[in-house]
Design a protein around this motif. Structure first.
Motif, PDB file in Angstrom:
ATOM      1  N   THR A  38      99.433 101.830  46.487  1.00 59.24           N
ATOM      2  CA  THR A  38     100.138 100.560  46.706  1.00 59.24           C
ATOM      3  C   THR A  38     100.673 100.405  48.123  1.00 59.24           C
ATOM      4  O   THR A  38     101.017  99.298  48.524  1.00 59.24           O
ATOM      5  CB  THR A  38     101.320 100.418  45.733  1.00 59.24           C
ATOM      6  N   GLY A  39     100.788 101.517  48.851  1.00 62.78           N
ATOM      7  CA  GLY A  39     101.385 101.471  50.179  1.00 62.78           C
ATOM      8  C   GLY A  39     102.901 101.365  50.151  1.00 62.78           C
ATOM      9  O   GLY A  39     103.532 101.074  51.164  1.00 62.78           O
ATOM     10  N   MET A  40     103.487 101.615  49.000  1.00 62.43           N
ATOM     11  CA  MET A  40     104.943 101.555  48.841  1.00 62.43           C
ATOM     12  C   MET A  40     105.541 102.941  48.977  1.00 62.43           C
ATOM     13  O   MET A  40     104.912 103.926  48.589  1.00 62.43           O
ATOM     14  CB  MET A  40     105.310 101.026  47.450  1.00 62.43           C
ATOM     15  N   PRO A  41     106.774 103.011  49.479  1.00 64.31           N
ATOM     16  CA  PRO A  41     107.453 104.311  49.515  1.00 64.31           C
ATOM     17  C   PRO A  41     107.690 104.835  48.086  1.00 64.31           C
ATOM     18  O   PRO A  41     107.821 104.049  47.143  1.00 64.31           O
ATOM     19  CB  PRO A  41     108.788 104.018  50.199  1.00 64.31           C
ATOM     20  N   THR A  42     107.750 106.144  47.964  1.00 63.45           N
ATOM     21  CA  THR A  42     107.887 106.746  46.627  1.00 63.45           C
ATOM     22  C   THR A  42     109.159 106.304  45.910  1.00 63.45           C
ATOM     23  O   THR A  42     109.143 106.143  44.693  1.00 63.45           O
ATOM     24  CB  THR A  42     107.846 108.287  46.697  1.00 63.45           C
ATOM     25  N   HIS A  43     110.256 106.096  46.645  1.00 61.60           N
ATOM     26  CA  HIS A  43     111.498 105.698  45.970  1.00 61.60           C
ATOM     27  C   HIS A  43     111.365 104.310  45.341  1.00 61.60           C
ATOM     28  O   HIS A  43     111.929 104.047  44.287  1.00 61.60           O
ATOM     29  CB  HIS A  43     112.709 105.778  46.912  1.00 61.60           C
ATOM     30  N   LYS A  44     110.588 103.428  45.957  1.00 62.46           N
ATOM     31  CA  LYS A  44     110.375 102.101  45.372  1.00 62.46           C
ATOM     32  C   LYS A  44     109.438 102.184  44.175  1.00 62.46           C
ATOM     33  O   LYS A  44     109.649 101.500  43.166  1.00 62.46           O
ATOM     34  CB  LYS A  44     109.838 101.131  46.419  1.00 62.46           C
ATOM     35  N   VAL A  45     108.426 103.017  44.270  1.00 63.61           N
ATOM     36  CA  VAL A  45     107.519 103.229  43.140  1.00 63.61           C
ATOM     37  C   VAL A  45     108.299 103.810  41.964  1.00 63.61           C
ATOM     38  O   VAL A  45     108.154 103.348  40.824  1.00 63.61           O
ATOM     39  CB  VAL A  45     106.348 104.165  43.530  1.00 63.61           C
ATOM     40  N   ARG A  46     109.135 104.782  42.234  1.00 71.28           N
ATOM     41  CA  ARG A  46     109.924 105.431  41.178  1.00 71.28           C
ATOM     42  C   ARG A  46     110.813 104.402  40.469  1.00 71.28           C
ATOM     43  O   ARG A  46     110.902 104.376  39.237  1.00 71.28           O
ATOM     44  CB  ARG A  46     110.770 106.563  41.768  1.00 71.28           C
ATOM     45  N   TYR A  47     111.450 103.524  41.252  1.00 73.42           N
ATOM     46  CA  TYR A  47     112.308 102.496  40.658  1.00 73.42           C
ATOM     47  C   TYR A  47     111.491 101.539  39.796  1.00 73.42           C
ATOM     48  O   TYR A  47     111.879 101.215  38.667  1.00 73.42           O
ATOM     49  CB  TYR A  47     113.065 101.718  41.738  1.00 73.42           C
ATOM     50  N   SER A  48     110.336 101.100  40.308  1.00 69.34           N
ATOM     51  CA  SER A  48     109.485 100.200  39.532  1.00 69.34           C
ATOM     52  C   SER A  48     109.022 100.865  38.243  1.00 69.34           C
ATOM     53  O   SER A  48     109.002 100.223  37.186  1.00 69.34           O
ATOM     54  CB  SER A  48     108.275  99.757  40.362  1.00 69.34           C
ATOM     55  N   LEU A  49     108.662 102.126  38.317  1.00 66.78           N
ATOM     56  CA  LEU A  49     108.257 102.850  37.104  1.00 66.78           C
ATOM     57  C   LEU A  49     109.392 102.889  36.083  1.00 66.78           C
ATOM     58  O   LEU A  49     109.164 102.714  34.881  1.00 66.78           O
ATOM     59  CB  LEU A  49     107.811 104.269  37.450  1.00 66.78           C
ATOM     60  N   ARG A  50     110.601 103.093  36.552  1.00 68.96           N
ATOM     61  CA  ARG A  50     111.753 103.142  35.650  1.00 68.96           C
ATOM     62  C   ARG A  50     111.932 101.783  34.957  1.00 68.96           C
ATOM     63  O   ARG A  50     112.130 101.716  33.736  1.00 68.96           O
ATOM     64  CB  ARG A  50     113.020 103.511  36.424  1.00 68.96           C
ATOM     65  N   VAL A  51     111.856 100.706  35.731  1.00 68.02           N
ATOM     66  CA  VAL A  51     112.005  99.364  35.162  1.00 68.02           C
ATOM     67  C   VAL A  51     110.877  99.078  34.168  1.00 68.02           C
ATOM     68  O   VAL A  51     111.117  98.587  33.062  1.00 68.02           O
ATOM     69  CB  VAL A  51     112.038  98.294  36.282  1.00 68.02           C
ATOM     70  N   LEU A  52     109.650  99.386  34.545  1.00 67.15           N
ATOM     71  CA  LEU A  52     108.506  99.143  33.670  1.00 67.15           C
ATOM     72  C   LEU A  52     108.586  99.970  32.394  1.00 67.15           C
ATOM     73  O   LEU A  52     108.210  99.492  31.318  1.00 67.15           O
ATOM     74  CB  LEU A  52     107.205  99.436  34.424  1.00 67.15           C
ATOM     75  N   GLU A  53     109.098 101.182  32.507  1.00 63.25           N
ATOM     76  CA  GLU A  53     109.264 102.023  31.317  1.00 63.25           C
ATOM     77  C   GLU A  53     110.330 101.445  30.388  1.00 63.25           C
ATOM     78  O   GLU A  53     110.155 101.425  29.166  1.00 63.25           O
ATOM     79  CB  GLU A  53     109.616 103.458  31.700  1.00 63.25           C
ATOM     80  N   GLN A  54     111.422 100.948  30.947  1.00 58.84           N
ATOM     81  CA  GLN A  54     112.468 100.330  30.123  1.00 58.84           C
ATOM     82  C   GLN A  54     111.939  99.120  29.360  1.00 58.84           C
ATOM     83  O   GLN A  54     112.364  98.844  28.247  1.00 58.84           O
ATOM     84  CB  GLN A  54     113.660  99.918  30.987  1.00 58.84           C
ATOM     85  N   GLU A  55     110.991  98.420  29.973  1.00 61.09           N
ATOM     86  CA  GLU A  55     110.381  97.250  29.331  1.00 61.09           C
ATOM     87  C   GLU A  55     109.224  97.640  28.413  1.00 61.09           C
ATOM     88  O   GLU A  55     108.562  96.773  27.855  1.00 61.09           O
ATOM     89  CB  GLU A  55     109.887  96.266  30.395  1.00 61.09           C
ATOM     90  N   GLN A  56     108.961  98.929  28.292  1.00 62.14           N
ATOM     91  CA  GLN A  56     107.876  99.498  27.478  1.00 62.14           C
ATOM     92  C   GLN A  56     106.486  99.026  27.937  1.00 62.14           C
ATOM     93  O   GLN A  56     105.547  98.963  27.163  1.00 62.14           O
ATOM     94  CB  GLN A  56     108.095  99.198  25.995  1.00 62.14           C
ATOM     95  N   LEU A  57     106.388  98.708  29.240  1.00 61.02           N
ATOM     96  CA  LEU A  57     105.108  98.309  29.804  1.00 61.02           C
ATOM     97  C   LEU A  57     104.307  99.521  30.267  1.00 61.02           C
ATOM     98  O   LEU A  57     103.087  99.453  30.392  1.00 61.02           O
ATOM     99  CB  LEU A  57     105.314  97.325  30.952  1.00 61.02           C
ATOM    100  N   ILE A  58     104.996 100.615  30.540  1.00 63.22           N
ATOM    101  CA  ILE A  58     104.340 101.882  30.846  1.00 63.22           C
ATOM    102  C   ILE A  58     105.064 102.973  30.081  1.00 63.22           C
ATOM    103  O   ILE A  58     106.168 102.765  29.576  1.00 63.22           O
ATOM    104  CB  ILE A  58     104.348 102.215  32.360  1.00 63.22           C
TER     105      ILE A  58
END
Length: 99
Positions: A38-58
């Protein structure tokens, strides 16, 4: 200004969608590979993963993130949700144009 928060939320949603797209297409995938893809820093990816997991999308797996239980419903409702946002933006535009 008035639209700063809306713009920030749209940027954040766009980032989450980019991460979700890569997970759905290439999962299981880890944080470092997602960052690279994605070209995103790991801390931003980690945050997005956390949000997506809370929404049960991943969901996490031993090999990285994979599509979650709610992703099919999310994707089937996606077009309708985007249409609603566009309609709301058009309503705001009409109000602003009436001054």
């Amino acid at each position: 200004m008035l639209f700063d928060q809306v713009n920030k939320e749209l940027e954040l949603s766009q980032r989450h969608l980019e991460v979700l797209k890569v997970v759905v297409e290439r999962g299981p995938i880890g944080i470092l590979k997602l960052s690279e893809e994605t070209g995103m820093p790991t801390h931003k990816v980690r945050y997005s993963l956390r949000v997506l997991e809370q929404e049960q999308l991943i969901k996490p797996s031993s090999h990285g993130a994979v599509a979650g239980d709610a992703v099919k419903e999310f994707l089937s409702d996606f077009e309708e949700n985007i249409k609603e946002l566009i309609n709301r933006a058009e309503e705001v535009k009409e109000i602003g144009g009436s001054f």
